[in-house]
Design an enzyme around this catalytic site. Structure first.
Site, PDB file in Angstrom:
ATOM      1  N   THR A 145       0.864  -1.188   0.000  1.00  0.00           N
ATOM      2  CA  THR A 145       0.000   0.000   0.000  1.00  0.00           C
ATOM      3  C   THR A 145       0.894   1.230   0.000  1.00  0.00           C
ATOM      4  O   THR A 145       1.661   1.435   0.947  1.00  0.00           O
ATOM      5  CB  THR A 145      -0.894  -0.016   1.253  1.00  0.00           C
ATOM      6  OG1 THR A 145      -1.644  -1.227   1.245  1.00  0.00           O
ATOM      7  CG2 THR A 145      -1.837   1.168   1.272  1.00  0.00           C
ATOM      8  N   GLU A 175      -3.388  -4.977  -2.728  1.00  0.00           N
ATOM      9  CA  GLU A 175      -3.879  -6.124  -1.971  1.00  0.00           C
ATOM     10  C   GLU A 175      -5.027  -5.680  -1.053  1.00  0.00           C
ATOM     11  O   GLU A 175      -4.954  -4.633  -0.433  1.00  0.00           O
ATOM     12  CB  GLU A 175      -2.720  -6.658  -1.112  1.00  0.00           C
ATOM     13  CG  GLU A 175      -3.055  -7.879  -0.337  1.00  0.00           C
ATOM     14  CD  GLU A 175      -3.590  -8.974  -1.231  1.00  0.00           C
ATOM     15  OE1 GLU A 175      -2.872  -9.406  -2.142  1.00  0.00           O
ATOM     16  OE2 GLU A 175      -4.744  -9.391  -1.017  1.00  0.00           O
ATOM     17  N   CYS A 287      -2.952  -1.198   9.262  1.00  0.00           N
ATOM     18  CA  CYS A 287      -3.394  -0.650   7.976  1.00  0.00           C
ATOM     19  C   CYS A 287      -4.283   0.581   8.083  1.00  0.00           C
ATOM     20  O   CYS A 287      -3.884   1.670   7.674  1.00  0.00           O
ATOM     21  CB  CYS A 287      -4.093  -1.745   7.186  1.00  0.00           C
ATOM     22  SG  CYS A 287      -3.044  -3.179   6.924  1.00  0.00           S
TER      23      CYS A 287
HETATM   24  C1  UGA Z   1      -7.808  -3.784   6.417  1.00  0.00           C
HETATM   25  C2  UGA Z   1      -8.826  -3.865   5.264  1.00  0.00           C
HETATM   26  O1  UGA Z   1     -10.078  -4.338   5.766  1.00  0.00           O
HETATM   27  C3  UGA Z   1      -8.324  -4.819   4.176  1.00  0.00           C
HETATM   28  O2  UGA Z   1      -9.232  -4.825   3.095  1.00  0.00           O
HETATM   29  C4  UGA Z   1      -6.957  -4.323   3.700  1.00  0.00           C
HETATM   30  O3  UGA Z   1      -6.409  -5.161   2.698  1.00  0.00           O
HETATM   31  C5  UGA Z   1      -5.993  -4.282   4.881  1.00  0.00           C
HETATM   32  O4  UGA Z   1      -6.534  -3.395   5.899  1.00  0.00           O
HETATM   33  C6  UGA Z   1      -4.684  -3.764   4.398  1.00  0.00           C
HETATM   34  O5  UGA Z   1      -4.607  -2.560   4.081  1.00  0.00           O
HETATM   35  O6  UGA Z   1      -3.751  -4.530   4.238  1.00  0.00           O
HETATM   36  P1  UGA Z   1      -7.181  -5.365   8.489  1.00  0.00           P
HETATM   37  O7  UGA Z   1      -6.201  -4.322   8.889  1.00  0.00           O
HETATM   38  O8  UGA Z   1      -6.762  -6.800   8.494  1.00  0.00           O
HETATM   39  O9  UGA Z   1      -7.719  -5.083   6.993  1.00  0.00           O
HETATM   40  O10 UGA Z   1      -8.405  -5.211   9.486  1.00  0.00           O
HETATM   41  P2  UGA Z   1      -9.975  -4.910   9.360  1.00  0.00           P
HETATM   42  O11 UGA Z   1     -10.732  -6.166   9.266  1.00  0.00           O
HETATM   43  O12 UGA Z   1     -10.228  -3.877   8.317  1.00  0.00           O
HETATM   44  O13 UGA Z   1     -10.250  -4.281  10.798  1.00  0.00           O
HETATM   45  C7  UGA Z   1      -9.615  -3.037  11.168  1.00  0.00           C
HETATM   46  C8  UGA Z   1     -10.069  -2.582  12.513  1.00  0.00           C
HETATM   47  O14 UGA Z   1     -11.401  -2.111  12.465  1.00  0.00           O
HETATM   48  C9  UGA Z   1     -10.036  -3.638  13.628  1.00  0.00           C
HETATM   49  O15 UGA Z   1      -9.413  -3.062  14.752  1.00  0.00           O
HETATM   50  C10 UGA Z   1     -11.498  -3.926  13.877  1.00  0.00           C
HETATM   51  O16 UGA Z   1     -11.727  -4.312  15.206  1.00  0.00           O
HETATM   52  C11 UGA Z   1     -12.121  -2.584  13.571  1.00  0.00           C
HETATM   53  N1  UGA Z   1     -13.552  -2.625  13.204  1.00  0.00           N
HETATM   54  C12 UGA Z   1     -13.950  -3.327  12.110  1.00  0.00           C
HETATM   55  C13 UGA Z   1     -14.475  -1.931  13.968  1.00  0.00           C
HETATM   56  O17 UGA Z   1     -14.124  -1.273  14.967  1.00  0.00           O
HETATM   57  N2  UGA Z   1     -15.800  -1.967  13.600  1.00  0.00           N
HETATM   58  C14 UGA Z   1     -16.221  -2.645  12.517  1.00  0.00           C
HETATM   59  O18 UGA Z   1     -17.443  -2.619  12.240  1.00  0.00           O
HETATM   60  C15 UGA Z   1     -15.283  -3.355  11.761  1.00  0.00           C
END
Ligand code: UGA
Length: 471
Positions: A145, A175, A287
């Site tokens: 990224t 990605e 991320c």
């Molecule tokens: C995120 C993106 O979702 C991916 O699509 C992307 O590829 C990735 O970053 C990246 O840039 O590599 P990720 O960091 O694995 O993925 O985590 P997420 O599933 O997006 O969750 C991020 C945060 O948001 C977590 O702390 C989660 O607890 C929080 N979250 C998620 C909330 O507080 N509320 C929600 O409704 C959903």
């Protein structure tokens, strides 16, 4: 940092003889969450893959079929394909240069220490490390990224360090995998996006991803700058959606309303949808937080910072969730946590991973400890990584160890096993839980004698009185 003008295609060298996956060989540079997953999944798709990393310990682990972090389903793939011989790892860029003509760049782009911008030095170093060793024309495909404009600048850089007579071109293929679902997201993505400067590169990548695309996954072809922006725009949108829910949660707290019922109701509108609308402790990880900051920084460099100033609010709302949770813990302990025993359930930034980068749960645990609480943290997977980052926090091997005798329980990462707990069987000193993820069955916990405080919803259970309602 590059200028916007450098993204024009005519400044980018085109490969005369592009790499082709027909050889069935690719390299993956950088073997962290992204690179290790990409390498193992390409091996699963039938390619011969060589992973290149500068960290000898990581390479030794992976080469022996061991995954140095937790990611569901990935250890099995690494083990299977290192055994089958389709997946190997090295620290030697010469070996990588010899091995293939198609090289994926999957190194990290963390936030810079001195600003909000992304640190792209590992991406540049990956190219500087590999390209001088190339003996044949090659295609570099970035998956990291990056700030918009990086790919075009990298193409110029690659050309400047390439040996005489060797053509090196750059394409971008961002990605979208989520930690905890990385394998599934890589083998069955919502879409594949490629940014190219030459139709031949599109052909190479279409062919490479044919096993994925042939089952109906959309293949989006665009220019380099757009492909870089697709990725950060997606993450910024997701962060904004979460912070929107959390802003409404602040309002619900003030008004005595329930954000869980509210987001359930608005999420039923197909135009809004339920995903990434869960209010609570907010987002963390390697991320979303750094990507929205890097996007703001890049917009500033390009002279359009006004377009993204709203992301400052997105960030601020998100950080307020942590202080709000700490304040609630202090309140529930009668005005001070000094000397209080506090159990924290969850250390990972989200369930399904042992990653604790910018983990909201650990941030809250550390703040409470700084205010004098005796904190014991439990996590099904992440206590080892957490202990490396916050060695002075207390850690418990079991939920019971963490909770028994505690004055307050905080549920901060919504692992399934916490939702499955029997609240009646736990033995705290006081039955008070703050559900930082609004994910526990509050009625069930209340029925077992607990006072349950959510974020953005009225407390339920024992001891709920006017004070709790006016909060
Ligand atoms: C995120 C993106 O979702 C991916 O699509 C992307 O590829 C990735 O970053 C990246 O840039 O590599 P990720 O960091 O694995 O993925 O985590 P997420 O599933 O997006 O969750 C991020 C945060 O948001 C977590 O702390 C989660 O607890 C929080 N979250 C998620 C909330 O507080 N509320 C929600 O409704 C959903």
């Amino acid at each position: 940092m590059t200028t916007h003008q450098e993204t024009h295609h005519d400044t980018v060298p085109a490969a005369t003889d592009p790499a082709t996956p027909a050889s069935g060989r690719v390299t993956v540079i950088g073997t962290g969450y992204l690179g290790a997953t990409h390498a193992a999944c390409l091996a699963e798709l039938g390619y011969d893959v060589l992973g290149l990393d500068t960290d000898p310990a990581k390479v030794a682990d992976l080469a022996a079929g061991r995954l140095p972090f937790y990611e569901p389903g990935l250890a099995e793939l690494v083990e299977r394909h290192t055994a089958s011989g389709r997946l190997a790892f090295t620290t030697d860029p010469r070996e990588a240069a010899e091995f293939a003509d198609l090289h994926f760049v999957c190194v990290g782009t963390p936030q810079r220490r001195d600003s909000m911008a992304a640190d792209t030095s590992h991406v540049t170093a990956a190219v500087s490390g590999l390209v001088p060793h190339l003996r044949r024309d090659a295609l570099l495909v970035g998956k990291s990224t990056v700030p918009v404009g990086t790919a075009a600048a990298l193409a110029l850089h690659a050309r400047s360090v390439a040996p005489d007579g060797v053509e090196v071109a750059v394409a971008w293929n961002p990605e979208f995998l989520r930690e905890g679902r990385a394998v599934e997201d890589t083998l069955r993505p919502d879409r594949i996006v490629v940014g190219v400067t030459d139709p031949l590169h599109e052909k190479v990548l279409r062919e490479l991803y044919a096993p994925v695309v042939d089952v109906g996954v959309p293949f989006v072809v665009t220019d380099l700058a757009t492909s870089e922006l697709v990725k950060v725009a997606a993450n910024a949108f997701l962060a904004t959606k979460i912070s929107f829910a959390n802003a409404i949660a602040e309002l619900c707290d003030a008004a005595g309303a329930d954000v869980v019922a509210l987001t359930d109701a608005i999420g039923r509108d197909a135009r809004i949808g339920h995903q990434f609308l869960s209010a609570g402790l907010g987002f963390g990880g390697g991320c979303l937080p750094k990507d929205i900051r890097a996007l703001m920084a890049r917009a500033g460099e390009l002279g359009v910072d006004e377009a993204l100033t709203f992301l400052r609010e997105v960030d601020a709302i998100n950080m307020r969730r942590r202080s709000r949770t700490v304040a609630l813990a202090v309140e529930e302990c009668g005005g001070s946590v000094l000397g209080r025993r506090v159990a924290v359930l969850g250390a990972a930034f989200k369930p399904g991973t042992d990653d604790v980068r910018d983990s909201p749960a650990l941030n809250v645990a550390a703040q409470l400890q700084l205010q004098g609480a005796h904190v014991r943290v439990h996590d099904p997977r992440a206590t080892a990584t957490a202990a490396r980052t916050f060695p002075t926090l207390g850690y418990a091997d079991t939920v019971e160890d963490a909770v028994t005798g505690s004055d307050l329980v905080l549920h901060l990462t919504e692992w399934d096993e916490y939702r499955a707990l029997d609240p009646a069987a736990l033995q705290p000193a006081r039955r008070v839980v703050i559900d930082g993820r609004n994910a526990l069955d509050a009625e069930r916990w209340a029925a077992a004698g607990w006072r349950v405080c959510g974020l953005g919803r009225p407390a339920v259970g024992a001891g709920v009185g006017p004070a709790a309602v006016s909060r």
